[in-house]
Design an enzyme around this catalytic site. Structure first.
Site, PDB file in Angstrom:
ATOM      1  N   CYS A  35       4.861  -2.647 -34.278  1.00 59.72           N
ATOM      2  CA  CYS A  35       4.511  -2.945 -32.881  1.00 59.72           C
ATOM      3  C   CYS A  35       5.720  -3.305 -32.028  1.00 59.72           C
ATOM      4  CB  CYS A  35       3.461  -4.048 -32.815  1.00 59.72           C
ATOM      5  SG  CYS A  35       4.038  -5.619 -33.469  1.00 59.72           S
ATOM      6  N   ASN A  70      11.538  -5.876 -32.614  1.00 58.62           N
ATOM      7  CA  ASN A  70      12.338  -6.541 -31.571  1.00 58.62           C
ATOM      8  C   ASN A  70      13.027  -7.770 -32.159  1.00 58.62           C
ATOM      9  OD1 ASN A  70      10.899  -4.715 -30.068  1.00 58.62           O
ATOM     10  ND2 ASN A  70       9.538  -6.223 -29.153  1.00 58.62           N
ATOM     11  N   ASP A  71      12.245  -8.589 -32.830  1.00 57.89           N
ATOM     12  CA  ASP A  71      12.841  -9.795 -33.420  1.00 57.89           C
ATOM     13  C   ASP A  71      13.565  -9.483 -34.722  1.00 57.89           C
ATOM     14  OD1 ASP A  71      12.501 -12.095 -31.781  1.00 57.89           O
ATOM     15  OD2 ASP A  71      10.352 -11.791 -31.992  1.00 57.89           O
ATOM     16  N   ARG A  81      -2.516 -11.848 -32.098  1.00 57.20           N
ATOM     17  CA  ARG A  81      -1.433 -12.675 -32.639  1.00 57.20           C
ATOM     18  C   ARG A  81      -1.587 -14.088 -32.097  1.00 57.20           C
ATOM     19  NH1 ARG A  81       4.609 -11.019 -31.267  1.00 57.20           N
ATOM     20  NH2 ARG A  81       4.114 -11.928 -29.247  1.00 57.20           N
ATOM     21  N   HIS A 106       0.826  -1.208   0.000  1.00 54.28           N
ATOM     22  CA  HIS A 106       0.000   0.000   0.000  1.00 54.28           C
ATOM     23  C   HIS A 106       0.856   1.251   0.000  1.00 54.28           C
ATOM     24  CE1 HIS A 106      -3.776  -2.335   1.310  1.00 54.28           C
ATOM     25  NE2 HIS A 106      -3.634  -2.246   0.007  1.00 54.28           N
ATOM     26  N   ARG A 137      18.201 -11.080 -28.573  1.00 52.86           N
ATOM     27  CA  ARG A 137      17.610  -9.896 -27.939  1.00 52.86           C
ATOM     28  C   ARG A 137      17.727  -9.885 -26.428  1.00 52.86           C
ATOM     29  NH1 ARG A 137      11.259 -10.696 -29.524  1.00 52.86           N
ATOM     30  NH2 ARG A 137      10.768  -9.402 -27.745  1.00 52.86           N
ATOM     31  N   ARG A 173      -0.619 -10.102 -27.356  1.00 57.70           N
ATOM     32  CA  ARG A 173       0.342 -11.209 -27.205  1.00 57.70           C
ATOM     33  C   ARG A 173      -0.364 -12.327 -26.439  1.00 57.70           C
ATOM     34  NH1 ARG A 173       4.479  -6.820 -26.246  1.00 57.70           N
ATOM     35  NH2 ARG A 173       6.175  -7.235 -27.697  1.00 57.70           N
ATOM     36  N   GLU A 214       9.152 -10.141 -38.966  1.00 60.70           N
ATOM     37  CA  GLU A 214      10.182 -10.330 -37.932  1.00 60.70           C
ATOM     38  C   GLU A 214      11.386 -11.088 -38.466  1.00 60.70           C
ATOM     39  OE1 GLU A 214       7.781 -11.172 -33.859  1.00 60.70           O
ATOM     40  OE2 GLU A 214       7.219 -12.416 -35.565  1.00 60.70           O
TER      41      GLU A 214
HETATM   42  C1  PEP Z   1       8.600  -7.988 -31.999  1.00 61.35           C
HETATM   43  O1  PEP Z   1       9.272  -8.995 -32.225  1.00 61.35           O
HETATM   44  O2  PEP Z   1       8.955  -6.827 -32.281  1.00 61.35           O
HETATM   45  C2  PEP Z   1       7.309  -8.128 -31.310  1.00 61.35           C
HETATM   46  C3  PEP Z   1       6.502  -7.106 -31.150  1.00 61.35           C
HETATM   47  O3  PEP Z   1       6.991  -9.347 -30.802  1.00 61.35           O
HETATM   48  P1  PEP Z   1       7.562  -9.922 -29.416  1.00 61.35           P
HETATM   49  O4  PEP Z   1       8.323  -8.829 -28.723  1.00 61.35           O
HETATM   50  O5  PEP Z   1       6.382 -10.387 -28.656  1.00 61.35           O
HETATM   51  O6  PEP Z   1       8.443 -11.046 -29.871  1.00 61.35           O
HETATM   52 MG    MG Z   2       8.524 -10.944 -31.990  1.00 65.10          MG
END
Ligand code: PEP
Ligand code: MG
Length: 607
Positions: free
Chosen positions: A569, A526-527, A408, A272, A537, A376, A503
């Protein structure tokens, strides 16, 4: 006699599941109990072999009910049937309304001096001297009895509950319920202390350990009426408070001081104290390490979850810049979070959210998201495989929140595991069975997921995307699989669109062919970045520059080549330095985490 009593005693029971990600914690417990007390029947809750009275806070809290735990609610007595339906509904509403603890994404930092990393409670930047806080207790007895002190404390808590405007005021109601139940068994301060000690011990080591400060807070409140004083004098100049822990009641006086930031050694993000710190908007950090510094000022940068105990002149310059930027954004952007984001030339950019479950989707809505750009689904369920109906319900609840939805399909593998999905041990999991490849290895599971998504969508024109697609054939085959599932279950999915995540680098060379078959794309930077640079990553030491020109030339290439709608994304979509470039490249939909929505919109307004 006993026989007749049993025969005519109405008994009912039901099974309920904790769906809030915070568990069945003090605030909902208190509200549940105040509802339960309106009935005369006996009400018990049983869980893990233990049965407790559901009209008392401490025993109920000691069950440590965590997310996904299912317990039995049993009721016996005259009004049991009515109580059953009221309490079931109360419980379900409490679970739905319980807000998830906001997830602060830790940013990378650029400080040159040594830093100490912790866990952020509330984001911000503070630059000020450290103030080591201790509480001094003094005693000069008053004329009040123990009972009178308890009554006065109950009144105070009731006033605090009714006069505090923020959502977290429920904490005071919860403390009031706690005090009511603890004081009932206590006739003096000594017995009260014993009960507080026993109740605290029951929570020690459990999920709600951080709530022990609520017991200590109550003890302090009652003792203050008996003449115990707790001096909490704060410096008149701006300061960053450092303490092992604070009591929730300390926050009220702290709010009136010149405090710039708070560092606590022993609390948890769900305590809290932490909740009230968040509500008061003070940058705060949990730092289990002891700190020592002789510097005139320190830097608390909770955007990066760190403290710089002895900052250099360059660190201070950088922190001041970050602080000004952060304050500007926080003040301006949050107030405008529900407004559209248009560039200076008037081009509207859609800002959607990346979410992972019902809670985060609700938070995204409150933060101003205009839709869901990435659901996700791998995080939607806990450790156990959800039933078909549980999946349909969860998707349905999320789909109801927004008009625009992109789901997804399961992206398990790599760094994401689900306990109920067995993937053989692989040498290079990021290059192994991951994402769309699950359609080959676990077709029943994917069929079940698609069926749940189709059913929950009803007639809503949602978008479904497949992760880790690397060839056009793979997309065609997966889409065929989806169409087959719909046909098998006679579900009309003509309103559903199918697309891919970009990706895997091979897709970059197949864009023209993909454009003939997909309905849309979403770029997962990201991927895509990890595979372009062959750098995992999650690697602890190797890092790629997220703003590398390579990435932007890849993005430019995608945007110019494809005719179907394309969004982004990956984390890059919320990077303040990247946003102007993404918009200039022609991307019209950015999907970011809930907490980044207001900031992303504000950044767009300056492009
Ligand atoms: C990505 O790979 O950029 C992505 C949005 O998917 P995740 O981060 O869930 O692998
Ligand atoms: Mg990804």
């Amino acid at each position: 006699m006993q026989f007749f009593k049993n025969l005519f005693t109405k008994t009912f029971s039901t099974r309920l599941t904790v769906t809030s990600s915070n568990g069945f914690h003090l605030r909902p417990v208190a509200k549940f109990i105040s509802e339960a007390k309106k009935f005369t029947c006996d009400i018990n809750i049983s869980f893990a072999g233990k049965t407790v009275n559901a009209k008392a806070v401490s025993p109920l809290l000691s069950l440590n009910l965590a997310p996904n735990d299912t317990f039995t609610l049993s009721l016996a007595g005259k009004d049991a049937q009515e109580a059953l339906s009221t309490l079931t509904e109360t419980f379900q509403t409490l679970m739905q309304e319980d807000k998830a603890i906001p997830n602060i994404e830790k940013r990378t930092h650029h400080y040159e001096s040594q830093v100490l990393e912790g866990e952020s409670i509330f984001e911000g930047v503070a630059i000020a001297p450290l103030f080591f806080y201790t509480r001094e207790e003094t005693f000069s007895p008053t004329n009040l009895t123990f009972k009178e002190s308890v009554d006065l404390s109950l009144e105070e808590l009731e006033t605090l509950y009714t006069t505090h405007k923020h959502d977290e005021a429920g904490i005071y109601l919860a403390q009031k319920e706690l005090l009511l139940s603890l004081s009932k068994e206590s006739t003096s301060l000594d017995t009260f202390e014993v009960h507080i000690d026993e109740a605290s011990k029951k929570l020690t080591g459990g999920r709600f350990e951080a709530k022990i400060t609520d017991y200590l807070d109550l003890l302090q409140r009652v003792k203050s009426h008996l003449g115990y004083r707790y001096e909490s004098t704060f410096p008149a100049h701006p300061f960053i408070l450092y303490a092992d822990d604070l009591l929730p009641s300390d926050i009220t006086s702290l709010e009136k001081s010149a405090v710039q930031g708070v560092i606590l050694q022993e609390t948890s993000p769900t305590s809290h104290t932490a909740i009230l710190l968040r509500a008061s908007g003070v940058p705060s950090l949990i730092l289990p390490e002891k700190i020592q510094t002789y510097a005139q000022h320190v830097i608390l940068d909770t955007r990066c979850a760190l403290l710089v105990p002895t900052p250099s002149a360059e660190d201070t310059r950088q922190a001041k810049e970050a602080q000004a930027r952060h304050q500007y954004q926080a003040n301006n952007s949050h107030a405008k979070r529900f407004e559209q984001a248009c560039t200076k030339k008037g081009k509207q950019i859609s800002v959607y959210a990346n979410v992972s479950d019902v809670d985060s989707a609700k938070v995204a809505k409150e933060e101003g998201a205009e839709g869901i750009g990435l659901l996700r689904t791998e995080f939607l369920f806990g450790t156990e495989k959800p039933s078909q109906q549980a999946q349909i319900d969860a998707y349905g609840n999320i789909f109801d929140l927004f008009e625009h939805i992109t789901v997804r399909t399961l992206d398990v593998g790599g760094d994401k595991a689900l306990p109920y999905i067995q993937i053989p041990k692989e040498k290079n999991p990021f290059l192994g069975i991951r994402g769309v490849r699950l359609f080959q290895t676990h077709p029943e599971l994917m069929e079940e997921q698609l069926y749940a998504i189709f059913t929950a969508a009803k007639h809503k024109p949602i978008k479904i995307m497949f992760p880790m697609i690397s060839s056009v054939e793979e997309f065609n085959e997966t889409k065929r699989f989806a169409l087959h599932v719909a046909k098998k279950h006679t579900i009309d999915i003509s309103h559903i669109l199918f697309g891919i995540m970009i990706e895997v680098p091979s897709v970059l060379f197949l864009l023209k062919a993909f454009d003939d078959v997909v309905d849309f794309y979403s770029i997962g930077t990201n991927d895509l970045t990890q595979y372009l640079f062959a750098t995992e990553r999650t690697h602890p030491t190797l890092q790629i520059d997220p703003l590398s020109p390579v990435i932007f030339s890849v993005l430019a290439n995608i945007v110019t080549q494809v005719k179907k709608p394309v969004s982004i994304c990956g984390e890059l979509a919320s990077d303040t330095e990247a946003i102007p470039k993404l918009v200039t490249l022609g991307l019209e939909t950015l999907s970011v985490s809930a907490k980044s929505i207001a900031r992303t919109k504000e950044e767009i307004r300056h492009v």
